[in-house]
Design a protein around this motif. Structure first.
Motif, short mmCIF file in Angstrom:
data_model
loop_
_atom_site.label_atom_id
_atom_site.label_comp_id
_atom_site.label_asym_id
_atom_site.label_seq_id
_atom_site.Cartn_x
_atom_site.Cartn_y
_atom_site.Cartn_z
N PRO A 84 30.85 -22.36 -5.42
CA PRO A 84 30.62 -23.70 -4.87
C PRO A 84 30.44 -23.69 -3.36
CG PRO A 84 32.43 -23.72 -6.44
CD PRO A 84 32.11 -22.29 -6.18
N ASP A 85 31.11 -22.79 -2.64
CA ASP A 85 30.96 -22.75 -1.19
C ASP A 85 29.52 -22.42 -0.80
OD1 ASP A 85 33.60 -23.38 -0.76
OD2 ASP A 85 34.25 -21.28 -0.71
N ARG A 86 28.88 -21.56 -1.57
CA ARG A 86 27.49 -21.20 -1.31
C ARG A 86 26.52 -22.14 -2.01
NH1 ARG A 86 26.52 -15.61 -0.78
NH2 ARG A 86 24.34 -16.13 -1.20
N GLN A 87 27.04 -23.00 -2.89
CA GLN A 87 26.21 -23.86 -3.73
C GLN A 87 25.16 -23.00 -4.45
OE1 GLN A 87 24.85 -27.61 -2.21
NE2 GLN A 87 26.46 -27.71 -0.68
N ALA A 88 25.63 -21.94 -5.06
CA ALA A 88 24.72 -20.98 -5.68
C ALA A 88 25.46 -20.22 -6.77
CB ALA A 88 24.17 -20.00 -4.65
N THR A 89 24.68 -19.61 -7.64
CA THR A 89 25.20 -18.64 -8.60
C THR A 89 24.75 -17.26 -8.14
OG1 THR A 89 25.12 -20.23 -10.41
CG2 THR A 89 25.27 -17.91 -11.00
N LEU A 90 25.70 -16.36 -8.01
CA LEU A 90 25.44 -15.05 -7.45
C LEU A 90 25.43 -13.98 -8.54
CD1 LEU A 90 27.98 -15.24 -4.47
CD2 LEU A 90 25.68 -16.22 -4.59
N LEU A 91 24.53 -13.04 -8.42
CA LEU A 91 24.57 -11.84 -9.25
C LEU A 91 25.16 -10.72 -8.39
CD1 LEU A 91 23.87 -10.36 -11.90
CD2 LEU A 91 21.66 -9.78 -10.88
N LEU A 92 26.33 -10.24 -8.80
CA LEU A 92 27.06 -9.24 -8.03
C LEU A 92 27.20 -7.96 -8.84
CD1 LEU A 92 29.98 -11.52 -6.77
CD2 LEU A 92 27.82 -11.04 -5.60
N ARG A 93 27.16 -6.84 -8.15
CA ARG A 93 27.36 -5.53 -8.78
C ARG A 93 28.57 -4.84 -8.18
NH1 ARG A 93 23.79 -0.26 -10.04
NH2 ARG A 93 25.44 1.24 -9.68
N THR A 94 29.29 -4.10 -9.01
CA THR A 94 30.40 -3.30 -8.53
C THR A 94 30.32 -1.90 -9.12
OG1 THR A 94 32.81 -3.13 -8.35
CG2 THR A 94 31.93 -4.04 -10.41
N ASP A 95 30.82 -0.93 -8.37
CA ASP A 95 30.91 0.44 -8.87
C ASP A 95 32.35 0.85 -9.14
OD1 ASP A 95 28.17 0.88 -8.76
OD2 ASP A 95 28.24 1.47 -6.65
N ASP A 96 33.31 -0.02 -8.75
CA ASP A 96 34.72 0.32 -8.95
C ASP A 96 35.59 -0.88 -9.26
OD1 ASP A 96 34.73 -0.98 -6.52
OD2 ASP A 96 35.28 0.78 -5.33
#
Length: 476
Positions: free
Chosen positions: A446-458
């Motif tokens: 909500p702070d970004r007013q967006a839906t984020l696609l995030l990647r993690t390796d750990d």
């Protein structure tokens, strides 16, 4: 949820993946354009006359207008005489030369196999008007016709509509200008690029077949169900449309393709059902059932299609056919989601609503494809509608409202929270675990007013791959 091939999982962890230079759904080319192939030639079509003459919405921009600006717009419903196939047409004038738009009647020649929507531009009712016609189809429920700033170039744009190529309905309208204009002075083009990558405002599902190739599905603010495909790990995307409605889930199958569910109220071009990538790069409706949750391990899949029914569907051929088995959930709980770890191992999440909106949960596990189920284990509490993605090595994630993203390494016996979402303000919409701590998540921020696609390796450090504006506002 992705293909959970253990051998592939090892390659994912090592990132030893190469891109195949193949085209089509499952191996996208970023510049691909979806163009339907008409299934048969269609006769010319006409409609009753209409006296609709919308008043333009005027924007104070001088004429001739700078490139990109809008002088006036009209919204008109074409084909009112055939209510089952209307087109809601948005007309944009960037030249400042038009004074009106109206529905009209003029026979339209049938589409050609190489250019089905070719614009047919002819004379109007007087020297200051022209008619524009084309042969459309039942899935063309909305479109945009734009007059460029040069005053002579028309562009007709549709949303992408995979799996729907029925043509044969004639549409035409009259454009009226402030000065005389002849049909020969105007030319037109058409495309299926009305829906763009950034138009996706509610991403709800993500699935990858490897670190480079995957899909995100959701809905635009215009009500278009959209699947986006990437071939470079989420840096760039191309649009693969489905129909009006909402994407329910996407799963990656063992053949490198995918299956998507689409739910909507039938009508106005809507076609609910289960869609599958075909060899030509299109999503084609394969069945009427709409999956709420899908999970594949190679060609073996499990699906929850109707949460009100105590049953689970399994497939052993990549989703081509399905068999029904009873739900493992007791009468006091309902089946919320399912994860298939390998051809014989399936974990089902059962939940019951608790006080204060919380939900009591338990995990049921089978090692013989549903013939018997082991004694259930309690799962972390959270809100309704949790998601689950476990792999063959018993590692995976659990997520949803009222819960952070939770990680397990022992098949769900113990869980630990990952610092990417709190479940209350910042919520994981969907996730795809790849193994070895690697994976991607869709997070509503909500702070970004967006839906984020995030990647993690750990599971600890997260890299943003892409974001879609959602219009969500934070904190009241």
């Amino acid at each position: 949820m992705r293909d959970r091939d253990p051998v592939r999982g090892a390659r994912v962890a090592a990132l030893a993946i190469t891109v195949l230079g193949l085209q089509g759904c499952g191996n996208p080319t970023p510049t691909a354009t979806l163009v339907p192939s008409p299934s048969s030639s269609a006769p010319a079509a006409t409609r009753p006359a209409s006296t609709l003459l919308p008043t333009p919405v005027v924007v104070t921009t001088p004429s001739p207008s700078p490139a990109g600006s809008v002088v006036a717009t009209w919204d008109i419903v074409l084909n009112p005489g055939e209510p089952d196939v209307p087109v809601h047409l948005h007309v944009v004038d960037r030249a400042g030369t038009m004074i009106g738009v109206r529905d009209t009647v003029r026979p339209i020649s049938g589409p050609g196999p190489e250019d089905p929507y070719a614009l047919d531009i002819g004379p109007g009712s007087d020297r200051r008007s022209i008619t524009v016609g084309w042969t459309g189809g039942v899935c063309d429920e909305r479109a945009e016709l734009e007059l460029a700033a040069d005053g002579r170039t028309l562009a007709l744009r549709f949303p992408q509509r995979a799996g729907c190529d029925a043509l044969g309905v004639g549409f035409s309208l009259e454009l009226r200008f402030a000065a005389p204009v002849g049909p020969a002075e105007v030319h037109g083009t058409w495309s299926q690029d009305l829906v763009e990558v950034r138009d996706l405002s509610r991403p709800v599902a993500v699935a990858f077949t490897d670190p480079l190739h995957g899909w995100v599905g959701g809905t635009t603010n215009k009500g278009d169900a959209v699947v986006l495909e990437t071939a470079d790990g989420g840096t760039t995307w191309q649009v693969e449309g489905l129909a009006p409605g909402e994407v329910t889930d996407i799963a990656a199958t063992g053949d490198g393709g995918g299956i998507a569910g689409l739910a909507c109220n039938e009508g106005d071009g809507c076609r609910s059902g289960r869609y599958r990538c075909d060899g030509d790069g299109l999503w084609v409706r394969a069945a009427l059932e709409v999956p709420l949750r899908l999970s594949f391990a190679g060609s073996a899949g499990a699906g929850l299609f109707d949460p009100t029914q105590p049953k689970l569907l399994l497939s052993d051929d990549g989703g081509e056919s399905w068999t029904t088995i009873p739900s493992p959930c007791p009468a006091s709980r309902h089946l919320a989601t399912v994860s298939r770890l390998d051809p014989t191992t399936i974990v089902a999440l059962c939940e019951s609503q608790g006080a204060g909106g919380g939900s009591n949960k338990e995990l049921h596990r089978t090692s013989d494809a549903g013939v018997t189920w082991a004694t259930p284990a309690d799962a972390p509490h959270g809100g309704a509608g949790m998601g689950l993605d476990l792999l063959a090595d018993d590692a995976g994630w659990l997520w949803g409202p009222r819960s952070p993203l939770l990680s397990t390494a022992d098949g769900g016996l113990t869980w630990s929270a990952l610092d990417v979402a709190d479940g209350d303000v910042r919520i994981v919409q969907d996730a795809d675990a790849w193994g070895g701590g690697v994976g991607v998540v869709l997070v509503s921020d909500p702070d970004r007013q967006a839906t984020l696609l995030l990647r993690t390796d750990d599971g600890r450090a997260w890299t943003e791959l892409f974001s879609w504006p959602s219009g969500v506002t934070c904190c009241g």
